[in-house]
Design an enzyme around this catalytic site. Structure first.
Site, PDB file in Angstrom:
ATOM      1  N   CYS A 158      34.127  32.760  -2.461  1.00 17.85           N
ATOM      2  CA  CYS A 158      32.841  33.414  -2.208  1.00 17.85           C
ATOM      3  C   CYS A 158      31.779  32.958  -3.219  1.00 17.85           C
ATOM      4  CB  CYS A 158      33.003  34.924  -2.168  1.00 17.85           C
ATOM      5  SG  CYS A 158      31.582  35.757  -1.397  1.00 17.85           S
TER       6      CYS A 158
ATOM      7  N   HIS B 114      37.351  35.643   1.885  1.00 16.93           N
ATOM      8  CA  HIS B 114      38.077  36.380   0.845  1.00 16.93           C
ATOM      9  C   HIS B 114      39.578  36.420   1.133  1.00 16.93           C
ATOM     10  CE1 HIS B 114      34.820  38.052  -1.663  1.00 16.93           C
ATOM     11  NE2 HIS B 114      34.103  37.881  -0.559  1.00 16.93           N
TER      12      HIS B 114
ATOM     13  N   GLU C 246      41.911  36.558  -0.946  1.00 19.77           N
ATOM     14  CA  GLU C 246      42.628  37.402  -1.911  1.00 19.77           C
ATOM     15  C   GLU C 246      42.873  38.804  -1.372  1.00 19.77           C
ATOM     16  OE1 GLU C 246      38.605  38.984  -2.331  1.00 19.77           O
ATOM     17  OE2 GLU C 246      39.366  36.950  -2.082  1.00 19.77           O
TER      18      GLU C 246
END
Length: 251
Positions: A112, A221, A223
């Site tokens: 990001c 994203h 994660e």
């Protein structure tokens, strides 16, 4: 051999009138539980950090997302209030860590804000409020306070066949990702290869063309769903594998 350690540049946060150097738990969890590495949070000082001294002590670099944006002056544009919020300490810390990690062949995953920092660090530019550009989608987070909804996997992107990220994911073509951003790459840095795009043309993943090792940036994203989503897990596992290989090469 001990578990490898990666560096994560901190964000500057104000809490009860005090300034904190902080990193979001979702990145630390994905690094530990999926990539299998421990994290060292690097203070975000505008001056004073010795980047090579930091990188001497780690085996990888994870450049996380953040609520702040890269300052436009760093890619040759005039800043307005609408471009913020800004974090000068994060800018100064991340951009130098990115450049030196690439030079030294230290594995790097940028997410990001991280992919935007990677692009700026290597000479590219950014576009703000991309949802206002002709033909572009609204890539901003859904209007909700529920984080699982905010980070829901809801957008298709096309992964280029034969790309680095396709190799690490074990697939190419369309995958589903989450989307939580209002800025994106405008002019791609000369040293970056576009790896994945959204249907509206937004650049969603890049790799460093001449990198000595793992050097990938993604606009989404991974994660957040790294423990349960296949492509997200694959990307963090590939990063962890590269970090362990770099650690072994120093032994």
């Amino acid at each position: 051999m001990s578990k490898p350690i990666i560096a994560i540049p901190a964000d500057i946060k104000q809490v009860d009138g005090a300034e904190w150097h902080a990193a979001q738990t979702q990145y630390l969890n994905a690094a530990l539980k999926v990539a299998g590495v421990m994290s060292l949070i690097v203070p975000a000082f505008e001056t004073g950090n010795e980047v090579d001294a930091i990188l001497d002590r780690v085996d990888g670099l994870l450049v996380s997302g953040s609520a702040s944006n890269v300052h436009p002056s760093l890619y040759g544009e005039q800043a307005t209030d609408a471009d913020g919020p800004f974090d000068a300490g994060r800018d100064a810390t991340s951009l130098e860590l990115i450049r030196r990690a690439i030079d030294r062949g230290i594995p790097m995953l940028a997410i990001c804000r991280g992919i935007q920092e990677l692009n700026v660090a290597l000479g590219g530019t950014l576009a703000s409020e991309i949802q206002e550009l002709p033909g572009r989608w609204d890539h901003r987070k859904p209007e909700t306070t529920e984080r699982d909804v905010m980070f829901s996997i809801r957008q298709p992107v096309h992964v280029r066949e034969g790309s680095c990220i396709a190799e690490h994911l074990g697939l190419s073509g369309e995958i589903q990702i989450n989307s939580v951003h209002r800025q994106a790459i405008a002019q791609t840095a000369p040293r970056l290869q576009v790896e994945a795009t959204a249907e509206d043309g937004t650049i969603e993943a890049v790799s460093v063309i001449d990198a000595k090792g793992f050097a990938i940036g993604v606009q989404w994203h991974p994660e957040y769903w790294a423990e349960t989503d296949g492509p997200s897990r694959a990307l963090f596992e590939a990063f962890g594998k590269a970090v362990r290989a770099y650690q072994a090469s120093k032994a």
